[in-house]
Design a protein around this motif. Sequence first.
Motif, PDB file in Angstrom:
ATOM      1  N   GLY A 104       0.790  -1.216   0.000  1.00  0.00           N
ATOM      2  CA  GLY A 104       0.000   0.000   0.000  1.00  0.00           C
ATOM      3  C   GLY A 104       0.824   1.268   0.000  1.00  0.00           C
ATOM      4  N   ASN A 105       2.076   1.172   0.473  1.00  0.00           N
ATOM      5  CA  ASN A 105       2.955   2.343   0.531  1.00  0.00           C
ATOM      6  C   ASN A 105       4.168   2.116  -0.372  1.00  0.00           C
ATOM      7  N   GLY A 106       5.340   2.554   0.082  1.00  0.00           N
ATOM      8  CA  GLY A 106       6.549   2.352  -0.702  1.00  0.00           C
ATOM      9  C   GLY A 106       7.046   0.921  -0.600  1.00  0.00           C
ATOM     10  N   LEU A 107       7.932   0.551  -1.531  1.00  0.00           N
ATOM     11  CA  LEU A 107       8.491  -0.803  -1.563  1.00  0.00           C
ATOM     12  C   LEU A 107       9.977  -0.720  -1.857  1.00  0.00           C
ATOM     13  N   ILE A 108      10.790  -1.366  -1.006  1.00  0.00           N
ATOM     14  CA  ILE A 108      12.240  -1.407  -1.190  1.00  0.00           C
ATOM     15  C   ILE A 108      12.624  -2.835  -1.549  1.00  0.00           C
ATOM     16  N   LEU A 109      13.226  -3.007  -2.714  1.00  0.00           N
ATOM     17  CA  LEU A 109      13.598  -4.335  -3.195  1.00  0.00           C
ATOM     18  C   LEU A 109      15.032  -4.668  -2.803  1.00  0.00           C
ATOM     19  N   GLY A 110      15.215  -5.861  -2.270  1.00  0.00           N
ATOM     20  CA  GLY A 110      16.554  -6.361  -1.981  1.00  0.00           C
ATOM     21  C   GLY A 110      17.059  -7.212  -3.131  1.00  0.00           C
ATOM     22  N   ASN A 111      18.168  -7.885  -2.890  1.00  0.00           N
ATOM     23  CA  ASN A 111      18.768  -8.743  -3.915  1.00  0.00           C
ATOM     24  C   ASN A 111      17.761  -9.815  -4.335  1.00  0.00           C
ATOM     25  N   SER A 112      17.395  -9.834  -5.622  1.00  0.00           N
ATOM     26  CA  SER A 112      16.312 -10.712  -6.073  1.00  0.00           C
ATOM     27  C   SER A 112      16.638 -11.349  -7.410  1.00  0.00           C
ATOM     28  N   THR A 113      16.240 -12.615  -7.553  1.00  0.00           N
ATOM     29  CA  THR A 113      16.369 -13.333  -8.812  1.00  0.00           C
ATOM     30  C   THR A 113      15.013 -13.923  -9.172  1.00  0.00           C
ATOM     31  N   VAL A 114      14.528 -13.583 -10.364  1.00  0.00           N
ATOM     32  CA  VAL A 114      13.229 -14.057 -10.838  1.00  0.00           C
ATOM     33  C   VAL A 114      13.450 -14.734 -12.184  1.00  0.00           C
ATOM     34  N   THR A 115      13.096 -16.007 -12.290  1.00  0.00           N
ATOM     35  CA  THR A 115      13.312 -16.730 -13.538  1.00  0.00           C
ATOM     36  C   THR A 115      12.168 -16.529 -14.528  1.00  0.00           C
ATOM     37  N   GLY A 116      11.072 -15.940 -14.074  1.00  0.00           N
ATOM     38  CA  GLY A 116       9.949 -15.614 -14.953  1.00  0.00           C
ATOM     39  C   GLY A 116       9.747 -14.118 -15.020  1.00  0.00           C
ATOM     40  N   ASN A 117       8.482 -13.678 -14.900  1.00  0.00           N
ATOM     41  CA  ASN A 117       8.133 -12.264 -14.983  1.00  0.00           C
ATOM     42  C   ASN A 117       8.018 -11.641 -13.596  1.00  0.00           C
ATOM     43  N   LEU A 118       8.190 -10.320 -13.528  1.00  0.00           N
ATOM     44  CA  LEU A 118       8.097  -9.577 -12.275  1.00  0.00           C
ATOM     45  C   LEU A 118       7.137  -8.408 -12.446  1.00  0.00           C
ATOM     46  N   ASN A 119       6.157  -8.314 -11.537  1.00  0.00           N
ATOM     47  CA  ASN A 119       5.207  -7.201 -11.547  1.00  0.00           C
ATOM     48  C   ASN A 119       5.192  -6.602 -10.147  1.00  0.00           C
ATOM     49  N   VAL A 120       5.623  -5.335 -10.035  1.00  0.00           N
ATOM     50  CA  VAL A 120       5.777  -4.671  -8.744  1.00  0.00           C
ATOM     51  C   VAL A 120       4.907  -3.423  -8.711  1.00  0.00           C
ATOM     52  N   THR A 121       4.133  -3.255  -7.624  1.00  0.00           N
ATOM     53  CA  THR A 121       3.267  -2.082  -7.489  1.00  0.00           C
ATOM     54  C   THR A 121       3.383  -1.492  -6.086  1.00  0.00           C
ATOM     55  N   ALA A 122       3.629  -0.188  -6.029  1.00  0.00           N
ATOM     56  CA  ALA A 122       3.537   0.580  -4.789  1.00  0.00           C
ATOM     57  C   ALA A 122       2.422   1.595  -4.995  1.00  0.00           C
ATOM     58  N   VAL A 123       1.345   1.459  -4.214  1.00  0.00           N
ATOM     59  CA  VAL A 123       0.137   2.245  -4.491  1.00  0.00           C
ATOM     60  C   VAL A 123       0.354   3.733  -4.240  1.00  0.00           C
ATOM     61  N   THR A 124       0.998   4.087  -3.128  1.00  0.00           N
ATOM     62  CA  THR A 124       1.128   5.504  -2.792  1.00  0.00           C
ATOM     63  C   THR A 124       2.567   5.952  -2.561  1.00  0.00           C
TER      64      THR A 124
END
Length: 212
Positions: free
Chosen positions: A1-21
């Motif tokens: 619902g607020n901000g989002l801080i991403l750490g070290n990440s590995t995604v073998t498919g697709n990534l969809n990221v949403t921060a509403v406000t």
Amino acid sequence: GNGLILGNSTVTGNLNVTAVTGNVTQIAALSVAGNSTFNATQGNVVLDQANTLTKSVSLNAVNATINTTSALTLGTSHLTGNLIATAASGDIAQVGPLSVIGISAINAPAGNITLTDAANSFGGRVSVDTPQALQLTASGALSMGKVNVGLTTNLQSHGVLDMGTEAVYTGKLKASSGGFDIIQSGPMKAAKDVDFDAGSAKIDLFNSKNSW
């Protein structure tokens, strides 16, 4: 619902990221093998680490900063502010239209920049830096900012075309405005052949520091 801080990440498919406000930011690199979508329509997307984003990257935010270690392919994106896009060792291309209301800075220190979707819209100036070739298309007016292109350049607008505030076009240069004026806001250097097409409109390139 607020901000989002991403750490070290590995995604073998697709990534969809949403921060509403809030903002979408990171403290470590992302590796995404599929398509990526980052949404922060009331905030900024700041992904300035050594990211590996293999397929398309779509951005929906106020301001966006995107950095990749290799090539960068931009998907359909809408920014109400500014865009900074850098591909450290590859090309910058697109598979969907870009809409940037603010200024854009597109940097490919080791690759080509090819943004030729006919629906691209740039409200502010577009600065580019590449030792390779530049192809840039806009659905309306196009105002270049600081420009440094090592090889050929092809600019296509459908409105007034401003060649830049400080521009170096080292290779052959072709610029077409779709029948609107071609102007400049600062000096430009064209090292090889030039081709300006404004139809029946004006071509005003009269800066005393121009070099042809």
